[in-house]
Design an enzyme around this catalytic site. Sequence first.
Site, PDB file in Angstrom:
ATOM      1  N   LYS A   1      50.959  29.382  32.619  1.00 44.83           N
ATOM      2  CA  LYS A   1      50.758  30.061  31.336  1.00 44.83           C
ATOM      3  C   LYS A   1      51.999  29.928  30.457  1.00 44.83           C
ATOM      4  O   LYS A   1      51.892  29.819  29.237  1.00 44.83           O
ATOM      5  CB  LYS A   1      50.455  31.545  31.567  1.00 44.83           C
ATOM      6  CG  LYS A   1      49.083  31.815  32.165  1.00 44.83           C
ATOM      7  CD  LYS A   1      48.792  33.312  32.182  1.00 44.83           C
ATOM      8  CE  LYS A   1      47.815  33.687  33.260  1.00 44.83           C
ATOM      9  NZ  LYS A   1      46.454  33.931  32.843  1.00 44.83           N
TER      10      LYS A   1
ATOM     11  N   GLU B   1      54.568  39.665  27.462  1.00 43.95           N
ATOM     12  CA  GLU B   1      53.878  39.674  26.171  1.00 43.95           C
ATOM     13  C   GLU B   1      53.847  41.078  25.612  1.00 43.95           C
ATOM     14  O   GLU B   1      53.829  42.049  26.362  1.00 43.95           O
ATOM     15  CB  GLU B   1      52.414  39.212  26.347  1.00 43.95           C
ATOM     16  CG  GLU B   1      52.253  37.734  26.492  1.00 43.95           C
ATOM     17  CD  GLU B   1      50.801  37.332  26.735  1.00 43.95           C
ATOM     18  OE1 GLU B   1      49.906  38.192  26.702  1.00 43.95           O
ATOM     19  OE2 GLU B   1      50.581  36.128  26.957  1.00 43.95           O
TER      20      GLU B   1
ATOM     21  N   HIS C   1      40.900  43.977  34.066  1.00 47.04           N
ATOM     22  CA  HIS C   1      41.187  42.722  33.362  1.00 47.04           C
ATOM     23  C   HIS C   1      40.252  41.596  33.792  1.00 47.04           C
ATOM     24  O   HIS C   1      40.587  40.422  33.708  1.00 47.04           O
ATOM     25  CB  HIS C   1      42.640  42.290  33.552  1.00 47.04           C
ATOM     26  CG  HIS C   1      43.625  43.305  33.063  1.00 47.04           C
ATOM     27  ND1 HIS C   1      43.699  43.704  31.754  1.00 47.04           N
ATOM     28  CD2 HIS C   1      44.575  44.008  33.719  1.00 47.04           C
ATOM     29  CE1 HIS C   1      44.640  44.615  31.616  1.00 47.04           C
ATOM     30  NE2 HIS C   1      45.198  44.829  32.797  1.00 47.04           N
TER      31      HIS C   1
ATOM     32  N   ARG D   1      38.127  24.143  32.858  1.00 43.30           N
ATOM     33  CA  ARG D   1      36.921  24.001  33.680  1.00 43.30           C
ATOM     34  C   ARG D   1      35.748  24.590  32.931  1.00 43.30           C
ATOM     35  O   ARG D   1      35.905  25.157  31.851  1.00 43.30           O
ATOM     36  CB  ARG D   1      37.113  24.790  34.981  1.00 43.30           C
ATOM     37  CG  ARG D   1      37.454  26.254  34.672  1.00 43.30           C
ATOM     38  CD  ARG D   1      37.531  27.106  35.912  1.00 43.30           C
ATOM     39  NE  ARG D   1      38.311  28.309  35.692  1.00 43.30           N
ATOM     40  CZ  ARG D   1      37.843  29.458  35.237  1.00 43.30           C
ATOM     41  NH1 ARG D   1      36.575  29.572  34.926  1.00 43.30           N
ATOM     42  NH2 ARG D   1      38.622  30.511  35.084  1.00 43.30           N
TER      43      ARG D   1
END
Length: 668
Positions: free
Chosen positions: A119, A203, A238, A294
Amino acid sequence: MTRPIRTLLIANRGEIAVRVMRTARDMGLKTVAVYSEADARALHVESADEAYPIGRAPARESYLRIDAILDAARKAGADAIHPGYGFLSENAEFADACEKAGIAFVGPPASAIRAMGSKSAAKALMEKAGVPLVPGYHGEDQDPALLAREADRIGYPVLIKASAGGGGKGMKVVREAGEFAEALASAQREAKNAFGDDRVLIEKYLTKPRHIEVQVFADSHGNCVYLHERDCSIQRRHQKVVEEAPAPGMSPERRARMGQAAVDAAKAVGYVGAGTVEFIAEGDGFFFMEMNTRLQVEHPVTEAITGQDLVEWQIRVARGEKLPLSQADIPLEGHAFEVRLYAEDPDKDFLPQVGRLDHLLLPAAIPGVRVDSGVRAGDSVSIHYDPMIAKIITYGADRAEAAGRMSAALAATEVVGLPTNRAFLQAIFATPAFAAAELDTGFIERHRAELLPGPAPASARDLTLASLFLLLDEARASAAAAEAQDPFSPWGLAPGWRLNRSAFVDLTFAAGAERIAVRAHYVPGGFRLDLPEGASVHVEGAMAADGTLEARLDGVRMRARVVRAGQRLTVFAAGAEASLDHVDPRLASIEATGTAGRLVAPMPGTITRVAVGAGDKVRKGDALVVVEAMKMEHTVAAPRDGIVGSVRFAVGDLVDEGAELLILEDAE
Ligand code: ADP
Ligand code: ADP
Ligand code: MG
């Protein structure tokens, strides 16, 4: 350059394997399945033209074995491999190995998988490509003091994420500076355990965001398009539970801006094939989160609103063909929802459940409803794989029509054998805020009380239908016994069950610890039932061979079904279900003879939850301990009622397969 694809191996299991095969067959391809020992008789194996065993039940010893899968592909003469999702689908080494073996990997180039695999690295790339990012830190330097300073700079609350993360693992929300050091250590530990890599990024934590993602598609001729967006804001832990397309409230301009940002993201890594660019959106802003390289679990909602088959697109692209449509020609019509029907217990923090599907009815034949499933009645949800039973997808001319169909589809869904989130999903669609599309990732938490009302006491209607079932079943059995003139039939001997001996029969039910007595009086054409609290009801009806009841309760006609599994009766009526145990006096004496037992870890992993302590009373089926390995969580449940003797491990401990987790003693 085109390459022929005639035989496709699907390196996956369950619903996605079955779904990919459906399209492959429609395209005239030969389909090849692979399977683990646990899946020898699975639906995906039977759906394929050929199927090859690749190892033992744990994914690490089968579905994650690159060598075994390539070996099967060679034996089957497969010229392409579709990885599905999960397992090896985002494994660059696997993509490389396929190509090296001369077999087309139906997915992006290994280089694109690698570029998006971290990420942090992906965010660095996206920054350069001009794709908007959530304010944050995604640098290489992992010095804790520097990370803490960065968190201060970003401003609390912040979210710590595992760079190598996925499946919501290794994510920690930090509300204030004082909690940072501890949260960081815990996120690093989880990341190390789950991904073997403890690097993190930080973040800004958005407090009322929506998850909006864009489906992109690229071919090997330089074309790249977006097939609009999906809103996946309804999440727990999440993780997505309900998805829909298009995103409510999306203006054409914003759609075009997000679509273009997603296409830019894909182009920045030389993408080919199907991919999803996930954004987090708040107010007018939208920010890149990650790209999943994907086919996504929720791709059917995009298929519904575009009328395209994304697996067909994938196979065409893998053959070297151009994309079937250009951007301007991609339709967007109507509205679609998907729900993930999971074997899990919403009342126990959504803990995954394992067990046999004693009875399974999926709403396949309703107009506007699509069901993707990899299991049938009689199959088991095993400890080894994802506990998803099915995806239910509905389509309508607009959001309200699609939602109405989903409510109807969920009402027609019947599962007996293990707890599911069916009623929870139904509750989501019944919430006015959901109908008003007040969507953000805090939805489930905010509406907890409405969505998780807890177990309700058995209603008079459920008791009546369960009683009617037993009475009609008894009458049927007596008739059959009489016809067979079997002098040894237990039905002929049971006192209190003979219609001609007495004018009434007593039935006893158990719901949790509560005992409920019902007295049934035989009256012309039916029964009069004495229910708890002085209530009384006249009931009559007939039962079809499939267990469907046609009943009249005080004259009100209704259709219902009662499914028996052991002593457990599950009543399905008017879109709701309720469970009761029938306490059968004839069986009481042979009940509960278990001995003190050992409960062992199903596979090597980490203990992520200990739901009980020494001395706790547990009932059969209660979750005891959760063991996690790779992205999967496995619940060890009580095989019978008992008392927890001792618990051998704590949260965070590593266990070997077969390790004794706790001792269950007989109650007494
Ligand atoms: P998507 O974004 O496509 O919906 P998810 O992030 O939900 O995908 O999951 C990605 C893949 O990882 C899926 O194949 C899903 O089945 C798998 N996965 C996620 N969580 C688990 C889990 N707890 N156990 C097994 N597989 C999981
Ligand atoms: P995963 O790889 O587990 O899918 P993601 O980065 O896609 O991880 O995030 C998963 C979910 O976590 C998102 O769908 C969203 O609900 C939530 N989330 C991620 N980043 C943020 C953020 N910065 N602020 C608030 N919520 C976030
Ligand atoms: Mg994600």
